[in-house]
Design an enzyme around this catalytic site. Sequence first.
Site, PDB file in Angstrom:
ATOM      1  N   GLU A  91      11.182  18.512 -25.021  1.00  0.00           N
ATOM      2  CA  GLU A  91      10.335  18.813 -23.849  1.00  0.00           C
ATOM      3  C   GLU A  91      10.857  20.054 -23.123  1.00  0.00           C
ATOM      4  O   GLU A  91      10.069  20.833 -22.570  1.00  0.00           O
ATOM      5  CB  GLU A  91      10.255  17.630 -22.883  1.00  0.00           C
ATOM      6  N   ARG A 119       0.799  -1.235   0.000  1.00  0.00           N
ATOM      7  CA  ARG A 119       0.000   0.000   0.000  1.00  0.00           C
ATOM      8  C   ARG A 119       0.825   1.276   0.000  1.00  0.00           C
ATOM      9  O   ARG A 119       0.355   2.326   0.402  1.00  0.00           O
ATOM     10  CB  ARG A 119      -0.971   0.020   1.174  1.00  0.00           C
ATOM     11  N   GLU A 168      -5.211  16.829 -12.935  1.00  0.00           N
ATOM     12  CA  GLU A 168      -5.300  17.169 -14.354  1.00  0.00           C
ATOM     13  C   GLU A 168      -6.210  18.356 -14.654  1.00  0.00           C
ATOM     14  O   GLU A 168      -7.013  18.301 -15.555  1.00  0.00           O
ATOM     15  CB  GLU A 168      -5.783  15.924 -15.113  1.00  0.00           C
ATOM     16  N   HIS A 183       8.583   9.740 -28.269  1.00  0.00           N
ATOM     17  CA  HIS A 183       7.587  10.669 -27.748  1.00  0.00           C
ATOM     18  C   HIS A 183       7.984  12.136 -28.001  1.00  0.00           C
ATOM     19  O   HIS A 183       7.198  12.927 -28.512  1.00  0.00           O
ATOM     20  CB  HIS A 183       7.368  10.402 -26.262  1.00  0.00           C
ATOM     21  N   HIS A 204       0.457  13.138 -29.575  1.00  0.00           N
ATOM     22  CA  HIS A 204      -0.101  11.831 -29.195  1.00  0.00           C
ATOM     23  C   HIS A 204      -0.755  11.132 -30.372  1.00  0.00           C
ATOM     24  O   HIS A 204      -0.636   9.911 -30.530  1.00  0.00           O
ATOM     25  CB  HIS A 204      -1.143  12.002 -28.081  1.00  0.00           C
ATOM     26  N   HIS A 222       1.312  18.232 -27.448  1.00  0.00           N
ATOM     27  CA  HIS A 222       0.948  16.840 -27.180  1.00  0.00           C
ATOM     28  C   HIS A 222      -0.350  16.395 -27.843  1.00  0.00           C
ATOM     29  O   HIS A 222      -0.588  15.194 -27.977  1.00  0.00           O
ATOM     30  CB  HIS A 222       0.871  16.584 -25.678  1.00  0.00           C
ATOM     31  N   ARG A 259      -2.660  22.524 -15.409  1.00  0.00           N
ATOM     32  CA  ARG A 259      -1.672  21.507 -15.749  1.00  0.00           C
ATOM     33  C   ARG A 259      -1.685  21.196 -17.247  1.00  0.00           C
ATOM     34  O   ARG A 259      -0.701  20.735 -17.807  1.00  0.00           O
ATOM     35  CB  ARG A 259      -1.895  20.230 -14.918  1.00  0.00           C
ATOM     36  N   ASN A 273       0.701  20.182 -21.849  1.00  0.00           N
ATOM     37  CA  ASN A 273       0.375  19.400 -23.042  1.00  0.00           C
ATOM     38  C   ASN A 273       0.633  20.151 -24.344  1.00  0.00           C
ATOM     39  O   ASN A 273       0.224  19.688 -25.405  1.00  0.00           O
ATOM     40  CB  ASN A 273      -1.103  18.979 -23.031  1.00  0.00           C
ATOM     41  N   LYS A 314       3.483  11.667 -11.231  1.00  0.00           N
ATOM     42  CA  LYS A 314       2.636  10.751 -12.017  1.00  0.00           C
ATOM     43  C   LYS A 314       3.370   9.442 -12.221  1.00  0.00           C
ATOM     44  O   LYS A 314       4.522   9.421 -12.634  1.00  0.00           O
ATOM     45  CB  LYS A 314       2.362  11.343 -13.398  1.00  0.00           C
ATOM     46  N   LYS A 321       7.868  23.134 -14.747  1.00  0.00           N
ATOM     47  CA  LYS A 321       6.950  22.036 -14.430  1.00  0.00           C
ATOM     48  C   LYS A 321       6.550  22.089 -12.959  1.00  0.00           C
ATOM     49  O   LYS A 321       5.383  21.882 -12.611  1.00  0.00           O
ATOM     50  CB  LYS A 321       7.553  20.673 -14.776  1.00  0.00           C
TER      51      LYS A 321
HETATM   52  N1  LIG Z   1       5.299  10.587 -15.362  1.00  0.00           N
HETATM   53  C1  LIG Z   1       5.389  11.624 -16.172  1.00  0.00           C
HETATM   54  O1  LIG Z   1       4.993  12.736 -15.826  1.00  0.00           O
HETATM   55  C2  LIG Z   1       5.970  11.433 -17.543  1.00  0.00           C
HETATM   56  C3  LIG Z   1       6.320  12.538 -18.310  1.00  0.00           C
HETATM   57  C4  LIG Z   1       6.922  12.320 -19.548  1.00  0.00           C
HETATM   58  C5  LIG Z   1       7.156  11.032 -20.002  1.00  0.00           C
HETATM   59  N2  LIG Z   1       6.786   9.969 -19.233  1.00  0.00           N
HETATM   60  C6  LIG Z   1       7.012   8.599 -19.683  1.00  0.00           C
HETATM   61  O2  LIG Z   1       8.405   8.400 -19.860  1.00  0.00           O
HETATM   62  C7  LIG Z   1       8.610   7.400 -20.846  1.00  0.00           C
HETATM   63  C8  LIG Z   1       9.671   7.866 -21.788  1.00  0.00           C
HETATM   64  O3  LIG Z   1      10.862   8.096 -21.081  1.00  0.00           O
HETATM   65  P1  LIG Z   1      12.279   8.057 -21.817  1.00  0.00           P
HETATM   66  O4  LIG Z   1      12.207   8.896 -23.011  1.00  0.00           O
HETATM   67  O5  LIG Z   1      13.288   8.310 -20.794  1.00  0.00           O
HETATM   68  O6  LIG Z   1      12.348   6.557 -22.361  1.00  0.00           O
HETATM   69  P2  LIG Z   1      13.071   5.260 -21.772  1.00  0.00           P
HETATM   70  O7  LIG Z   1      12.935   5.154 -20.320  1.00  0.00           O
HETATM   71  O8  LIG Z   1      12.641   4.127 -22.615  1.00  0.00           O
HETATM   72  O9  LIG Z   1      14.604   5.576 -22.091  1.00  0.00           O
HETATM   73  C9  LIG Z   1      15.050   5.627 -23.428  1.00  0.00           C
HETATM   74  C10 LIG Z   1      16.241   4.698 -23.638  1.00  0.00           C
HETATM   75  O10 LIG Z   1      17.400   5.306 -23.086  1.00  0.00           O
HETATM   76  C11 LIG Z   1      18.040   4.384 -22.220  1.00  0.00           C
HETATM   77  N3  LIG Z   1      18.759   5.162 -21.217  1.00  0.00           N
HETATM   78  C12 LIG Z   1      18.244   5.845 -20.167  1.00  0.00           C
HETATM   79  N4  LIG Z   1      19.214   6.508 -19.543  1.00  0.00           N
HETATM   80  C13 LIG Z   1      20.371   6.245 -20.203  1.00  0.00           C
HETATM   81  C14 LIG Z   1      21.725   6.654 -20.049  1.00  0.00           C
HETATM   82  N5  LIG Z   1      22.078   7.510 -19.093  1.00  0.00           N
HETATM   83  N6  LIG Z   1      22.642   6.167 -20.913  1.00  0.00           N
HETATM   84  C15 LIG Z   1      22.287   5.337 -21.912  1.00  0.00           C
HETATM   85  N7  LIG Z   1      21.034   4.930 -22.120  1.00  0.00           N
HETATM   86  C16 LIG Z   1      20.093   5.374 -21.272  1.00  0.00           C
HETATM   87  C17 LIG Z   1      16.925   3.545 -21.695  1.00  0.00           C
HETATM   88  O11 LIG Z   1      17.405   2.351 -21.134  1.00  0.00           O
HETATM   89  C18 LIG Z   1      16.090   3.358 -22.954  1.00  0.00           C
HETATM   90  O12 LIG Z   1      16.637   2.361 -23.772  1.00  0.00           O
HETATM   91  C19 LIG Z   1       7.271   7.154 -21.508  1.00  0.00           C
HETATM   92  O13 LIG Z   1       6.753   5.936 -21.067  1.00  0.00           O
HETATM   93  C20 LIG Z   1       6.409   8.307 -21.017  1.00  0.00           C
HETATM   94  O14 LIG Z   1       5.048   7.958 -20.919  1.00  0.00           O
HETATM   95  C21 LIG Z   1       6.202  10.156 -18.023  1.00  0.00           C
HETATM   96 ZN   LIG Z   2       5.643  14.746 -23.161  1.00  0.00          ZN
END
Ligand SMILES: NC(=O)c1ccc[n+]([C@@H]2O[C@H](COP(=O)([O-])OP(=O)(O)OC[C@H]3O[C@@H](n4cnc5c(N)ncnc54)[C@H](O)[C@@H]3O)[C@@H](O)[C@H]2O)c1
Ligand SMILES: [Zn+2]
Length: 370
Positions: free
Chosen positions: A191, A127, A243, A271, A258, A254, A247, A251, A149, A233
């Site tokens: 971003e 929990r 949301e 993304h 999306h 986005h 906030r 987007n 999030k 942010k």
């Molecule tokens: N929670 C939120 O508010 C929020 C906001 C934006 C995005 N997201 C989520 O984040 C995800 C995308 O994140 P991302 O772009 O980091 O993708 P990811 O986590 O898949 O990372 C991209 C690639 O880079 C690699 N990597 C990470 N750090 C590294 C480093 N220092 N050296 C070498 N390789 C490295 C990872 O292993 C992966 O292969 C999506 O699922 C998205 O929905 C969440």
């Molecule tokens: Zn985004």
Amino acid sequence: MMGGKITRVEVAVPERRYEAIIVSGLLEHAGAHLREILGNRKHLFVVTVPQVRRRWGKKLMASLASAGLKAKFIEMPDGEQHKKLATVEALGEKLTRLGADRDAVVLAFGGGVVGDTAGLLASLYMRGVDLVQIPTSLMAQVDASIGGKTGVNLAAGKNLIGTFHQPLVVLIDPIVLSTLSDRQFRAGLYEALKCGVIGNRKLFEYLEKTELKTLRRNAAELQWVIAESIKLKAKVVAADEREGDLRRVLNFGHTIGHALEAESEYRQFLHGEAVAWGMIAAAAIAATLGRLDENARDRITNTVFAIGPLPKVTARNHGILRFLQSDKKTRNADIHFVLPTEIGRVEVVRDVPSEIIVQALDELKRLSQA
Ligand SMILES: NC(=O)c1ccc[n+]([C@@H]2O[C@H](COP(=O)([O-])OP(=O)(O)OC[C@H]3O[C@@H](n4cnc5c(N)ncnc54)[C@H](O)[C@@H]3O)[C@@H](O)[C@H]2O)c1
Ligand SMILES: [Zn+2]
């Protein structure tokens, strides 16, 4: 190596105040920072993926050990396709096998996929246990690790299962970005650019005049870009953790972004790249509606393109429009556009005529051909 001065950005959401700490070389001092926050709690679990562990795992563990903190790795497979409930379950099973109790602390050490998955795990395990974010991709450093999030995907769509679970602290070391691919780096930078357009003119202007190569080499400036993005942010989520309309400004780019991602089944664009096209589209829509002057629109478009090449937009308009609609159905969210009115200011608009959306999509395809 300890770089320059530490930047601390406070994130103040109703249930918690925490800091994002940003400085080059922070990984080597992660132990000391966590010791201060955690005291001598014993059960630390570092959720990560093989490629991050291989490159940076030793450094993190050494720093934890030198602060007298004991931690164990638990790995998940890399990639967005593993951001799903089955992974949360598998990680949970590993936690129990390693004896994790309610005192456990989950450290999310990786990109946004790890951050979202480990965040959900921490919010559900027994929990809810404490969470620390140590983001290693630029996307996670400027965006995903801030705001609490968490989530995983369902077949019907991204992030459909999730919670809000704020971390105790976010530790950001720009040095770890040195092993990130150029493409992933650029995806995160879009971003940051988004944050500039939404509400930080200085950040936009910095990105407008700075070459990617220069930025990647300059740790102090990279730290500044990350900090400015996070500040934006943090300000938005502090005012509106859930949301609400405020906030929604996050987007920007986005809405179309999306739809482009979904239409191509998440295979064509990262993304951030889809958001990059989405920002160009939003600027075009704003200009057509007469809410943004042509000069500002060109500056936004040119700065997106100056960051680097983007995968081309080739989808048919009706395909993209269908996904705009389906997002609306799945989430019962109205189609809204975040439109810039000048650099550093946006507004949320709900009634954009579909001809104007189509015109913007045509423009993306024209630009893809150029
Ligand atoms: N929670 C939120 O508010 C929020 C906001 C934006 C995005 N997201 C989520 O984040 C995800 C995308 O994140 P991302 O772009 O980091 O993708 P990811 O986590 O898949 O990372 C991209 C690639 O880079 C690699 N990597 C990470 N750090 C590294 C480093 N220092 N050296 C070498 N390789 C490295 C990872 O292993 C992966 O292969 C999506 O699922 C998205 O929905 C969440
Ligand atoms: Zn985004």
